[in-house]
Design a protein around this motif. Structure first.
Motif, PDB file in Angstrom:
ATOM      1  N   VAL A 100      46.761  56.455  48.248  1.00  0.00           N
ATOM      2  CA  VAL A 100      46.481  55.208  47.535  1.00  0.00           C
ATOM      3  C   VAL A 100      47.360  54.102  48.111  1.00  0.00           C
ATOM      4  CG1 VAL A 100      46.609  54.019  45.309  1.00  0.00           C
ATOM      5  CG2 VAL A 100      45.751  56.360  45.434  1.00  0.00           C
ATOM      6  N   ASP A 101      46.756  52.943  48.389  1.00  0.00           N
ATOM      7  CA  ASP A 101      47.473  51.826  49.004  1.00  0.00           C
ATOM      8  C   ASP A 101      48.010  50.819  48.002  1.00  0.00           C
ATOM      9  OD1 ASP A 101      47.039  52.445  51.881  1.00  0.00           O
ATOM     10  OD2 ASP A 101      44.935  52.263  51.294  1.00  0.00           O
ATOM     11  N   LEU A 102      47.416  50.773  46.808  1.00  0.00           N
ATOM     12  CA  LEU A 102      47.852  49.809  45.800  1.00  0.00           C
ATOM     13  C   LEU A 102      47.433  50.325  44.439  1.00  0.00           C
ATOM     14  CD1 LEU A 102      49.136  46.947  45.354  1.00  0.00           C
ATOM     15  CD2 LEU A 102      46.794  46.051  45.373  1.00  0.00           C
ATOM     16  N   LEU A 103      48.353  50.277  43.476  1.00  0.00           N
ATOM     17  CA  LEU A 103      48.075  50.713  42.115  1.00  0.00           C
ATOM     18  C   LEU A 103      48.099  49.500  41.205  1.00  0.00           C
ATOM     19  CD1 LEU A 103      47.582  53.033  40.131  1.00  0.00           C
ATOM     20  CD2 LEU A 103      50.072  53.300  39.948  1.00  0.00           C
ATOM     21  N   ASP A 104      46.961  49.202  40.602  1.00  0.00           N
ATOM     22  CA  ASP A 104      46.782  48.048  39.720  1.00  0.00           C
ATOM     23  C   ASP A 104      46.927  48.519  38.275  1.00  0.00           C
ATOM     24  OD1 ASP A 104      46.018  45.704  38.449  1.00  0.00           O
ATOM     25  OD2 ASP A 104      43.946  45.746  39.182  1.00  0.00           O
ATOM     26  N   ILE A 105      47.927  48.013  37.565  1.00  0.00           N
ATOM     27  CA  ILE A 105      48.217  48.447  36.207  1.00  0.00           C
ATOM     28  C   ILE A 105      47.610  47.474  35.209  1.00  0.00           C
ATOM     29  CG2 ILE A 105      50.063  48.900  34.542  1.00  0.00           C
ATOM     30  CD1 ILE A 105      51.837  49.503  37.073  1.00  0.00           C
ATOM     31  N   SER A 106      46.808  48.017  34.309  1.00  0.00           N
ATOM     32  CA  SER A 106      46.184  47.214  33.265  1.00  0.00           C
ATOM     33  C   SER A 106      46.263  48.000  31.964  1.00  0.00           C
ATOM     34  CB  SER A 106      44.739  46.874  33.655  1.00  0.00           C
ATOM     35  OG  SER A 106      44.185  45.928  32.767  1.00  0.00           O
ATOM     36  N   GLY A 107      45.342  47.729  31.030  1.00  0.00           N
ATOM     37  CA  GLY A 107      45.369  48.463  29.772  1.00  0.00           C
ATOM     38  C   GLY A 107      44.237  48.064  28.860  1.00  0.00           C
TER      39      GLY A 107
END
Length: 398
Positions: free
Chosen positions: A248-255
């Motif tokens: 994985v190159d980028l982890l986008d954190i949301s909710g």
């Protein structure tokens, strides 16, 4: 406010696969609902992403792109399957990645949240509420998901897109599997958090194996479902740790989640970015670059998050709808954007208002008077209704 090119917000970022983002500002995924009703890009959609690219962002993510038309979020979704209008997709990729920007597709599967008029919703487990039902997926249907996502990602790479984002947030299929509230399975895909994350891990691995090494593979993950009995922050951190080393190159954190009756993160009353505390905790368990989406409204908030090292990238959605050249605006030392205030907020009204505003931008109608939120909701619903027969004409339920 003063900025310059030496500000960390406008410094480049090299991702694990070697791709370089020209700055730290990404237009995070929104369901723009601008496809033609049969899964293909429209002129307005292409123009919208072209404008965002010209506005100075590092990357833009197109929300809810389906590989399987049986489980769409809305009839305005793109569908990149074997029958797609490939020349239109190529034009979208070309014009949406101008000026050094990248354009990524968010790979979606709505699962139990699939749009009922054009689907038969299925998720990890059967759900029966008074106004909401969903069937349980078979083991064969589950095992087909990684293959389908991988095939869609491969097509995206061949058409000139720079990457994909795997949608494992907001209550859509992979998020449903992660949540103990919606995943009641007793086989290898349910029970412990390690079993519930299995489909996500298999999907990441299938995509990484199917695309070139320099093609970006990102993941959008909930920090929490914000529901009693849903995915907790402690379990979400275990998912983050498990993703480390998977390519994985980028982890986008949301909710949050879009299940009926659930609170929406995007309409919460709290001020400031939402998920930075979780990002700080995630730093301790992963080497993957981090992005947080939600609550970034002003330059100072975005700059502070980068300076503090909480995240590597800030994800902004609605700010780009209000100012399609937001990075250029900030880099020029100007403020904004100014967010609208509404005297009433009907259910779904905020989403409808911003979605119809994206249609305005795609048609270069910047000077159009601001519409009433109830009018926006009516326009949004009418447009969806008009697209349903078009969707059914091309796609038959399997």
């Amino acid at each position: 406010m003063q900025t310059d090119t030496d500000c960390p917000l406008f410094s480049p970022l090299t991702l694990p696969n070697g791709q370089v983002l020209k700055n730290r500002i990404i237009k995070s995924a929104m369901s723009d609902s601008l496809a033609d009703g049969q899964g293909n890009p429209t002129a307005a959609q292409i123009r919208l992403y072209e404008r965002w690219a010209k506005g100075g962002l590092a990357a833009s993510i197109i929300g809810e792109v389906q590989g399987d038309p049986d489980y769409p979020e809305k009839p305005g979704n793109l569908v990149l399957d074997a029958g797609a209008d490939l020349p239109r997709f190529r034009e979208l990729a070309r014009r949406g990645s101008g000026d050094g920007a990248q354009l990524w597709l968010q790979l979606g599967h709505a699962g139990a949240l699939s749009h009922l008029p054009i689907s038969r919703p299925k998720g990890p487990s059967a759900i029966t509420f008074p106004d909401f039902t969903s069937e349980a997926m078979s083991l064969a249907e589950i095992k087909a998901v990684p293959k389908n996502f991988a095939a869609t990602a491969r097509r995206a790479a061949e058409l000139g897109f720079g990457g994909v984002q795997i949608h494992a947030a907001h209550g859509f299929l992979l998020s449903q599997f992660l949540s103990p509230l919606f995943n009641q399975r007793t086989d290898a895909y349910g029970g412990t958090v390690q079993a519930r994350m299995r489909l996500l891990i298999e999907t990441v691995e299938a995509i990484r194996a199917a695309v070139p090494a320099d093609f970006v593979v990102a993941v959008k993950l909930n920090a929490t479902d914000q529901l009693d009995g849903g995915l907790s922050e402690a379990e979400a951190l275990q998912v983050v740790a498990a993703l480390d080393g998977t390519g994985v190159d980028l982890l986008d954190i949301s909710g949050g989640t879009y299940f009926p009756g659930a609170p929406s993160s995007s309409e919460r009353a709290t001020r400031g970015p939402y998920f930075l505390d979780f990002a700080r905790a995630a730093r301790k368990v992963t080497s993957i670059p981090l992005m947080a989406t939600g609550g970034f409204k002003q330059y100072q908030e975005a700059e502070a998050a980068i300076l503090a090292g909480d995240v590597d990238v800030v994800g902004i959605a609605r700010g780009f709808v209000l100012d399609p050249a937001l990075p250029a605006t900030w880099q020029a030392g100007k403020g904004g954007p100014v967010f609208p205030r509404f005297t009433s907020l009907p259910a779904g009204g905020m989403t409808a208002w911003f979605t119809m505003r994206m249609a305005d931008l795609g048609e270069d109608r910047d000077g159009q008077p601001e519409r009433d939120i109830t009018d926006a909701l009516d326009e949004y619903d009418i447009r969806d209704a008009q697209r349903i027969p078009l969707w059914r004409e091309r796609f038959s339920l399997s």
